[in-house]
Design a protein around this motif. Structure first.
Motif, short mmCIF file in Angstrom:
data_model
loop_
_atom_site.label_atom_id
_atom_site.label_comp_id
_atom_site.label_asym_id
_atom_site.label_seq_id
_atom_site.Cartn_x
_atom_site.Cartn_y
_atom_site.Cartn_z
N ALA A 79 0.85 -1.19 0.00
CA ALA A 79 0.00 0.00 0.00
C ALA A 79 0.88 1.24 0.00
O ALA A 79 1.83 1.34 0.78
CB ALA A 79 -0.92 0.00 1.21
N THR A 80 0.57 2.19 -0.85
CA THR A 80 1.39 3.40 -0.98
C THR A 80 1.04 4.47 0.04
O THR A 80 1.78 5.43 0.19
CB THR A 80 1.22 4.00 -2.38
OG1 THR A 80 -0.14 4.42 -2.54
CG2 THR A 80 1.55 2.98 -3.46
N GLY A 81 -0.10 4.33 0.69
CA GLY A 81 -0.51 5.35 1.65
C GLY A 81 -1.49 6.35 1.11
O GLY A 81 -2.09 7.12 1.87
N SER A 82 -1.69 6.37 -0.20
CA SER A 82 -2.67 7.29 -0.77
C SER A 82 -4.06 6.71 -0.63
O SER A 82 -4.23 5.53 -0.35
CB SER A 82 -2.35 7.56 -2.24
OG SER A 82 -2.52 6.39 -2.99
N ARG A 90 -6.38 5.89 4.46
CA ARG A 90 -5.33 6.76 3.95
C ARG A 90 -4.16 6.80 4.93
O ARG A 90 -4.34 6.74 6.14
CB ARG A 90 -5.88 8.16 3.74
CG ARG A 90 -4.89 9.15 3.11
CD ARG A 90 -5.51 10.52 3.00
NE ARG A 90 -6.64 10.54 2.06
CZ ARG A 90 -6.51 10.72 0.75
NH1 ARG A 90 -5.31 10.90 0.23
NH2 ARG A 90 -7.56 10.73 -0.04
N ASN A 91 -2.96 6.91 4.40
CA ASN A 91 -1.70 6.97 5.16
C ASN A 91 -1.25 5.62 5.70
O ASN A 91 -0.20 5.52 6.32
CB ASN A 91 -1.77 7.98 6.32
CG ASN A 91 -1.91 9.39 5.83
OD1 ASN A 91 -1.38 9.74 4.77
ND2 ASN A 91 -2.63 10.21 6.57
N ARG A 92 -2.02 4.56 5.49
CA ARG A 92 -1.55 3.26 5.92
C ARG A 92 -0.68 2.69 4.81
O ARG A 92 -1.17 2.32 3.74
CB ARG A 92 -2.71 2.32 6.21
CG ARG A 92 -2.22 1.13 7.02
CD ARG A 92 -3.33 0.41 7.72
NE ARG A 92 -2.73 -0.58 8.61
CZ ARG A 92 -3.20 -1.81 8.75
NH1 ARG A 92 -4.27 -2.18 8.11
NH2 ARG A 92 -2.61 -2.65 9.57
N ARG A 93 0.60 2.65 5.05
CA ARG A 93 1.57 2.35 4.01
C ARG A 93 2.44 1.18 4.42
O ARG A 93 2.83 1.07 5.58
CB ARG A 93 2.44 3.59 3.76
CG ARG A 93 3.52 3.41 2.71
CD ARG A 93 4.27 4.71 2.54
NE ARG A 93 5.28 4.61 1.51
CZ ARG A 93 6.07 5.62 1.15
NH1 ARG A 93 5.94 6.80 1.74
NH2 ARG A 93 6.96 5.47 0.22
N ASN A 118 1.69 3.03 9.71
CA ASN A 118 1.66 4.39 9.19
C ASN A 118 3.05 4.82 8.77
O ASN A 118 4.01 4.70 9.54
CB ASN A 118 1.11 5.33 10.26
CG ASN A 118 0.78 6.70 9.69
OD1 ASN A 118 1.56 7.26 8.93
ND2 ASN A 118 -0.37 7.22 10.06
N ALA A 119 3.18 5.32 7.56
CA ALA A 119 4.50 5.70 7.05
C ALA A 119 5.17 6.75 7.92
O ALA A 119 6.40 6.77 8.06
CB ALA A 119 4.37 6.21 5.62
#
Length: 321
Positions: A79-82, A90-93, A118-119
């Protein structure tokens, strides 16, 4: 799966589904289900939902999935976080692995994964220690073992893990990365060669082959074999199976359980190795009647091999016996 066209069905009620970019497709004959990876998810058919039921909340070309002996879908992705490329918050990278049980119609995230979250909470060493882009997954036959690989080119590292799971939400991870990087003869430039394919021996769940990409150099390795990944590599090193393979990426590997022959899908066709545990073995071109084309996937059934190609459709042939 087809880029920009979603997925096609042959011999089923649905003829065609157009829903985003399709990448991978797997058929579960036992449960009469079909799974397709799209931009935002892995979806299940037949379904009344728009573009199928969500069985894994990560899609794109980064997710890899297979069906195990119990009919459970095992999927790994990054997951890229977008917020636009997956169903995760969102933000889970990071890297995530999910199980989907068609009997209960729900998916769960496998716990104990060594890198996720989270990144913003990850340090640089933690970030670079992660598997990053998932490039291959392979399930051991009739067992709770699977292998998953990925790479982070910026850190010049491959990632290779052996995973044993006891329940749908718990797993024990064994990092095989150091064994891979310490293999005798592996050149520095090859540390970042992506692991494109993994095949598990049908006779030994700890014996695996890996196929490498980015092998355009004359001295690059193409396929590596390890007879038992649980043993130390210094005492039982990787075996390189390069003879007869051209300097092109290996996109997929599969073993014919009836003969023990290993088949490799490459950018220029299919090759077969009749003795894939022997370092002196030589690959043979298995391309009679096949155009010079990139082969992206393979399936074996009833003594036949089926392949998908990049731009030249689907092909089949009799397996060597």
């Amino acid at each position: 799966g087809a880029q920009d066209l979603g997925a096609f069905f042959f011999g089923r009620k649905e003829d065609r589904i157009e829903c985003g970019d399709g990448y991978q497709a797997e058929v579960d004959d036992d449960n009469d289900r079909l799974y397709v990876g799209f931009n935002a998810k892995v979806a299940e058919y037949p379904s009344r939902g728009m573009c199928g039921n969500v069985v894994v909340p990560i899609g794109r070309n980064d997710v890899k999935f297979e069906i195990n002996h119990q009919g459970i879908l095992v999927a790994a992705g990054f997951a890229t976080g977008s917020g636009g490329d997956q169903f995760l918050p969102r933000n889970r990278r990071g890297n995530f692995v999910f199980f989907y049980n068609p009997g209960t119609n729900n998916y769960v995230e496998i716990g104990n994964y060594p890198y996720q979250g989270n990144a913003a909470q990850l340090t640089q060493p933690e970030f670079e220690a992660g598997m990053q882009r998932v490039s291959a997954i392979a399930l051991a036959q009739d067992s709770n073992i699977f292998y998953v690989a990925g790479n982070r080119r910026e850190a010049n590292r491959n990632r290779l893990w052996r995973v044993e799971y006891n329940r749908s939400d718990s797993a024990n991870w064994r990092n095989l990365t150091e064994q891979l990087n310490h293999a005798d003869g592996l050149l520095p430039r090859q540390l970042w060669q992506s692991i494109n394919a993994i095949a598990v021996s049908p006779e030994n769940i700890n014996a695996i082959w890996i196929g490498l990409a980015d092998n355009l150099h004359k001295g690059s390795h193409k396929v590596m074999y390890h007879p038992n990944v649980l043993l130390d590599t210094d005492s039982l090193p990787w075996i390189y199976l390069d003879k007869g393979l051209p300097n092109f990426p290996v996109n997929f590997l599969q073993v014919d359980a009836a003969t023990g022959y290993l088949y490799a899908a490459t950018d220029v066709g299919v090759f077969v190795n009749r003795n894939p545990d022997d370092k002196n073995s030589v690959w043979e071109c298995f391309c009679s009647g096949l155009p010079v084309v990139k082969v992206t996937d393979m399936e074996f059934e009833a003594g036949e091999i089926y392949i998908s190609t990049y731009g030249r459709g689907l092909w089949k042939a009799d397996l060597l016996r």
